[in-house]
Every structure is written in structure tokens, then in C-alpha cells.
Design an enzyme around this catalytic site. Structure first.
Site, PDB file in Angstrom:
ATOM      1  N   GLU A  50       0.810  -1.224   0.000  1.00 44.81           N
ATOM      2  CA  GLU A  50       0.000   0.000   0.000  1.00 44.81           C
ATOM      3  C   GLU A  50       0.840   1.270   0.000  1.00 44.81           C
ATOM      4  O   GLU A  50       0.406   2.295  -0.531  1.00 44.81           O
ATOM      5  CB  GLU A  50      -0.943   0.001   1.203  1.00 44.81           C
ATOM      6  CG  GLU A  50      -2.061  -1.024   1.120  1.00 44.81           C
ATOM      7  CD  GLU A  50      -1.691  -2.384   1.698  1.00 44.81           C
ATOM      8  OE1 GLU A  50      -2.568  -3.263   1.776  1.00 44.81           O
ATOM      9  OE2 GLU A  50      -0.505  -2.566   2.078  1.00 44.81           O
ATOM     10  N   PHE A 112     -11.780  -6.528  14.071  1.00 50.53           N
ATOM     11  CA  PHE A 112     -10.704  -7.051  13.220  1.00 50.53           C
ATOM     12  C   PHE A 112     -10.309  -6.027  12.169  1.00 50.53           C
ATOM     13  O   PHE A 112     -11.138  -5.488  11.467  1.00 50.53           O
ATOM     14  CB  PHE A 112     -11.167  -8.350  12.547  1.00 50.53           C
ATOM     15  CG  PHE A 112     -10.165  -8.931  11.596  1.00 50.53           C
ATOM     16  CD1 PHE A 112      -8.954  -9.427  12.054  1.00 50.53           C
ATOM     17  CD2 PHE A 112     -10.432  -8.986  10.230  1.00 50.53           C
ATOM     18  CE1 PHE A 112      -8.025  -9.965  11.179  1.00 50.53           C
ATOM     19  CE2 PHE A 112      -9.511  -9.525   9.342  1.00 50.53           C
ATOM     20  CZ  PHE A 112      -8.303 -10.020   9.820  1.00 50.53           C
ATOM     21  N   GLN A 113      -9.027  -5.748  12.095  1.00 52.74           N
ATOM     22  CA  GLN A 113      -8.438  -4.793  11.164  1.00 52.74           C
ATOM     23  C   GLN A 113      -9.036  -3.392  11.312  1.00 52.74           C
ATOM     24  O   GLN A 113      -9.259  -2.680  10.326  1.00 52.74           O
ATOM     25  CB  GLN A 113      -8.577  -5.283   9.712  1.00 52.74           C
ATOM     26  CG  GLN A 113      -7.690  -6.498   9.414  1.00 52.74           C
ATOM     27  CD  GLN A 113      -7.589  -6.824   7.940  1.00 52.74           C
ATOM     28  OE1 GLN A 113      -8.493  -6.538   7.163  1.00 52.74           O
ATOM     29  NE2 GLN A 113      -6.485  -7.441   7.546  1.00 52.74           N
ATOM     30  N   LYS A 162     -17.395  -0.304   5.869  1.00 54.82           N
ATOM     31  CA  LYS A 162     -17.851  -1.324   4.936  1.00 54.82           C
ATOM     32  C   LYS A 162     -19.371  -1.299   4.755  1.00 54.82           C
ATOM     33  O   LYS A 162     -19.875  -1.481   3.637  1.00 54.82           O
ATOM     34  CB  LYS A 162     -17.396  -2.703   5.407  1.00 54.82           C
ATOM     35  CG  LYS A 162     -17.778  -3.815   4.442  1.00 54.82           C
ATOM     36  CD  LYS A 162     -17.155  -5.143   4.803  1.00 54.82           C
ATOM     37  CE  LYS A 162     -17.520  -6.212   3.773  1.00 54.82           C
ATOM     38  NZ  LYS A 162     -16.880  -7.514   4.068  1.00 54.82           N
TER      39      LYS A 162
END
Length: 586
Positions: A50, A112-113, A162
């Protein structure tokens, strides 16, 4: 008709005319990637890290004057992008970085993440957003592009959860954008401009100091007209190279820590200085008090009011778009029928030529060892000075800046403010994609290239035929130079004991590798490499390990207190006796 948030993101990028998105997929952005798959209006470039995505988007912007776009996922994808974002921020490069985020119900719960991308990037972005309502998504992206490009450019992060990418909403994209609390000044104050031209007209020892703002502000034509119509000397910062032709006699070369003798001496002893899109940073002016100990009047032009007088007190500040301000200055100069003192200017030029006559960039040639300076001279000759040159950070960066004369803006792509190793190769990718018919070369070193060498894979996938010129001295060269000069030759962790075979490594990635070990082979190898228009060629050039970059201004020293190359060892700085007595200062 309602579409998903992911489709809204894609539609926004299409509305902005985006050509390339550099990125790497992950769970938080998988909906966006699915929407990208269904369209063909812009291309996605899959990088291998990235950080490289943002560097490539950065160089795409620098070389094209468009807004670069990167797309990363949440968590480590977002944090990997931070170095690239900070690089763009310090060099005022317009980027929009889209980062995925965990779903809005999970934010703050250590999902998570999950990372706080807004909080992490706040110190190194022009602005950032966390989109919590799909109804605001399109407007936020429009605002991001507007903020990135207007005023003093910079990176803008849009963090998209998301669940926002999964929700449905009608698409509507604003045709224009304004922000009530953000109204950048574009036209300079006419009264300040009048003061500036009158001050310049009375100068005995004028100098134009050109920074990266002249490049980002597309002011090269106006800079050239000002310098040439008035017969002025000028100097470029590292970021300003190309804003005025480096091969022109009125250009004294780069100034600052590794600037030329004549540029640094002119900067120290001028009596009227016009700073155009420059910020007097510490690599140019190490100690402001020492710089100002030699009396001078300073005109400072910049689009960012916070940059004016930040480090050095100035006499006439002018806030505005440098292109428009210079146009107004030239117009006022003509209308008032102003002129410089021809005698004083001739005397000033006489002194500048004395300084230039020492040829501070001269180096001792060798029949057995390849001098890195020699490689840069040959690179300039072979490419005719027409290539886009990207670089990593270190000695090779300075040699490229010193010996490759940039006559046009946006052909020198390097990390100036942050000094980011690993920038060069992904930057070359972005520059090549932005300029598919241009010759693009990455000047790098054996340490820097390994920071993002995995992007050789990206170059293979997308057929990006850049040329990599690796000045291989088996050292962390710039750190070694400091250890030699200031730390008693204690080379602590700067020797590279386990370098790969770069030729075999390049070949393993599917490219052409060449190893050059003798001075006589440098030019033929360069010509052979650049003749292979469709192939990436990695030139591993084994250079003299002992070479240092000169001139050099140590931290805490003045511009007239340079460490000089051996052939200038007897040159002494003798101050002016008065404004008109130029004397023999050398």
C-alpha cells in the site's frame, strides 16, 4: 434508481475523470473492488504494497498536474499507506486516498483490522473524513477532490466503513463545490505587489528564489519571463528544479544543503530576494539568524499564508496563486516603466561569475572506478535532458539533482520534505502511466531500491517499461558520509553485507538486468537500455564507495560556510565591504 455505496464511489471517480486508481484489495473495500470490476472507465493498478500505491498516485499527480487516487483496505492496509500520505503532505501533492473501515456499528470496539485512520492521519493530511451516512458519500468525495487541488494542494483521506459501501442510495454528484470556512486566496494584494516591484527596482544584488510552489502552481512561464526580461539571476530548491531551465546561464543551480557554491553565496549576499513558492525550509536555510545577518529585503509569494514568515521574517508578504501574482508583478513593472540599476546588476553578475568559475561540481575522473556523478552526466546526455527522473533518497538523489539539468517542470519527481526511501520505483510507475510515451528513469541506490523492490512485479503485470539506474556503492551512502565527516569513520550499520544479485533478481521478475562495473561501459549500457522501449531494464552500476556529495552545508552553518570539494579547498569567503564594492570574495 438506487445503487450501492461502493457503486457511488466508483461513479464519483468516473465523474472526476480519474484514469488510474492505485490500490490493494481487502475485506473492508471488497464491495468497492467488485464495483470496479464491473466498469471500464478507469483502470485499477494492483501494487504489491500500500505504501507503493500512494507513492505511485503521488508521482502520477506530480507528473501530470492531476489528482492522484489510491485505494486501500482497513487496518494494516491503511497504516501502510501513511508513509505515502505524509510524503505527499510535506511536498504539497494533491491526492485522494480512499481507505476502507470496519462497519459503523463496530467502530471503536477493536474490531478485526480496525484502526482510527482519521486520528492517525490528522497530522499529515490537508483534511480527512469518516463517512457515517451514505447520503453524504458523494458530496464528501467531491469535497475531497476540491480540497486536494485548491489553495495549497495536499492529500485528503476519505475513510469509508464497509456497511456504507453495502447500503443503497440514489446517486447525485455535485457539479461544483465550495466550503464556507475554506476560501483560498488566489489574487495577490495589488498594494503589496506594487511595493514588491518598487523594492525590486531598487535592488543592487537581486535574486529570485524558486520553490516547489512554482511547479505545483504551474508558474514556470511566468518565472521565466520575470527572470529573463529583467536579466535576473535565479536559484531553484530541490522541489523547484525545472521551474526555470537548469541549463540556462541565468540559473545558478540548486541551493541549500547540497546546493552549488554560486547559488548559496548569491542567496547569502543578495540584497533583495524574491521567494516564489518556497518556504525557507531547514535544508535551504539551516540557521535563519545567520542567513539574516547579511542585510537583505525579502519578498515572499505563496498561496499558503501559514508558510509566509514561518521560519524567516519577510518584508513584503504576498498571499496568492504564484502564477497570478507573477503576472500582476510583470504587468505593474511594465506599466510603471521600472528598470534595474544596470551598473549594479552588471557588477553583481560579475561577482556571480567569479563564484561560478570555481566549478564546484567538478569531480576527479577515474579510469577504473565508476563515479556516480559521471553516471548522472551520461544519463543526462543519453536522454537529451528530456526524461522524467524519479529518485529515492540519499546521495544518488543529490547527484541526480546536481548533474541532471531539468529544463521543464514536472520532470523531477522525488521525496523532498519527508525524504522517503522506497519512493523511486513506485513513483516511476505512476509517472510512466501518466505519461505513457515519455522516457522515465528511476535513479536509486542499493539500500533505497530494496524498500519497495517488490513493485518490479507490478511493472511486469502492467508492462511499465521504466529504466532503473541503481548507483550501487554497497553502503547507506548519505549516512556513511556523515559518519565519515562527523563520527570518526565509525560506520555503524551502514555497510550492506548481504546485497542480492540485482541482475538475477530483475530477471526473476521478468525484466532485463545489466551489471556495469567499468567507466567505459556506462554510456553504451545506458544507450542499450533506453533503446529497449518496451522493457523494464535494471542497471546495477557498481560505483566508487568513497564518493561524497559536495558542496555541503552542515547543520547549524550558514550558506557561506560550505564544506567544499577538494579542488576548492583554498577558497575563502570575504564579506562585501559595502553594497557596491563586490571585491574579490574568493
Amino acid at each position: 434508481m438506487q445503487i450501492t455505496g461502493a457503486e457511488i464511489v466508483v461513479r464519483c471517480l468516473q465523474e472526476e475523470g480519474v484514469e488510474f486508481v492505485f490500490g490493494y484489495p481487502g475485506g473492508a473495500v471488497i464491495e468497492i473492488y467488485d464495483a470496479i470490476f464491473k466498469q471500464s472507465q478507469f483502470r485499477h493498478v494492483l501494487v504489491r504494497h500500500e505504501q507503493a500505491a500512494v507513492h505511485a498516485a503521488d508521482a502520477y499527480s506530480r507528473s501530470s498536474d492531476k489528482v492522484g487516487v489510491a485505494l486501500v483496505t482497513s487496518g494494516p492496509g491503511a497504516t501502510n499507506a501513511v508513509t505515502g500520505i505524509a510524503t505527499a503532505y510535506l511536498d504539497s501533492i494533491p491526492l485522494v486516498v480512499l481507505s476502507g473501515q470496519v462497519g459503523t456499528p463496530a467502530i471503536g470496539l477493536d474490531a478485526f483490522q480496525e484502526v482510527d485512520m482519521v486520528g492517525i492521519t490528522r497530522p499529515c493530511v490537508k483534511h480527512n473524513f469518516l463517512v457515517k451516512d451514505i447520503a453524504e458519500l458523494a458530496t464528501t468525495i467531491k469535497k475531497a477532490f476540491y480540497l486536494a487541488k485548491s489553495g495549497r494542494p495536499g492529500p485528503v483521506v476519505v475513510d469509508i466503513p464497509k456497511d456504507i459501501t453495502q447500503q443503497l442510495h440514489a446517486f447525485s454528484y455535485p457539479q461544483s463545490m465550495s466550503v464556507r470556512s475554506y476560501v483560498p486566496v488566489t489574487r495577490g494584494h495589488s498594494g503589496q505587489i506594487k511595493k514588491a516591484v518598487n523594492l525590486l527596482a531598487g535592488a543592487q544584488r537581486p535574486l529570485i528564489y524558486i520553490g516547489g510552489g512554482a511547479v505545483q502552481g504551474n508558474a514556470a512561464d511566468e518565472v521565466r519571463e520575470l527572470v529573463q526580461s529583467l536579466g535576473l539571476p535565479c536559484t531553484n530548491t530541490l522541489m523547484g528544479l525545472g521551474a526555470y531551465p537548469g541549463s540556462d546561464r541565468q540559473c545558478l543551480g540548486m541551493l541549500g544543503m547540497h546546493g552549488t557554491y554560486e547559488a548559496n553565496m548569491a542567496m547569502h549576499y543578495c540584497d533583495v530576494l524574491v521567494a516564489v513558492g518556497a518556504r525557507f525550509d531547514d535544508r535551504v536555510i539551516s540557521v535563519p539568524s545567520h542567513f539574516l545577518s547579511q542585510p537583505k529585503k525579502i519578498i515572499h509569494i505563496d498561496v499558503d499564508p501559514s508558510s509566509i514568515a514561518k521560519r524567516v521574517k519577510v518584508d513584503i508578504p504576498i498571499v496568492g496563486d504564484v502564477k497570478l501574482v507573477l503576472r500582476d508583478m510583470l504587468e505593474q513593472w511594465r506599466q510603471a516603466q521600472l528598470s534595474l540599476d544596470a551598473g549594479a546588476l552588471a557588477g553583481w553578475w560579475k561577482q556571480l561569475e567569479v563564484w561560478r568559475s570555481h566549478d564546484c561540481l567538478r569531480f576527479a575522473p577515474s579510469e577504473t572506478l565508476i563515479k556516480p556523478q559521471f553516471v548522472m552526466q551520461k544519463l543526462y546526455e543519453v536522454t537529451g535532458g528530456e526524461a522524467i527522473i524519479t529518485s529515492d533518497v540519499g546521495q544518488h538523489q543529490m547527484w541526480a539533482a546536481q548533474y541532471y539539468r531539468f529544463d521543464q517542470p514536472r520532470r523531477w519527481i522525488n521525496s523532498g520534505g519527508l525524504g522517503t526511501m522506497g519512493f523511486g520505483l513506485p513513483a516511476a510507475m505512476g509517472a510512466q502511466l501518466a505519461n505513457p510515451y515519455a522516457t522515465v528513469a528511476c535513479v536509486t541506490g542499493d539500500a533505497s531500491i530494496q524498500m519497495n523492490i517488490q513493485e518490479l512485479s507490478t511493472c511486469k503485470q502492467y508492462h511499465i517499461p521504466v529504466k532503473v539506474v541503481n548507483l550501487n556503492n554497497r553502503y547507506l551512502g548519505m549516512v556513511r558520509q556523515w559518519q565519515e565527516m562527523f563520527y570518526g569513520n565509525r560506520y555503524s550499520e551502514t555497510y550492506m553485507d548481504a546485497l542480492p544479485d540485482f541482475v538475477k533478481l530483475a530477471e526473476a521478475y521478468g525484466h532485463v538486468g545489466m551489471r556495469i562495473e567499468h567507466p567505459g561501459d556506462v554510456e553504451p549500457a545506458l544507450r542499450e537500455a533506453f533503446a529497449m522501449k518496451e522493457r523494464l531494464v535494471f542497471l546495477d552500476v557498481i560505483t566508487d564507495q568513497s564518493e561524497n556529495v559536495f558542496p555541503m552545508v552542515q547543520n547549524g552553518k550558514g550558506l557561506n560556510q560550505m564544506d567544499l570539494p577538494p579542488h576548492m579547498g583554498d577558497v575563502q569567503d570575504v564579506p562585501f565591504e559595502n553594497n557596491r564594492d563586490y571585491g574579490n570574495m574568493c
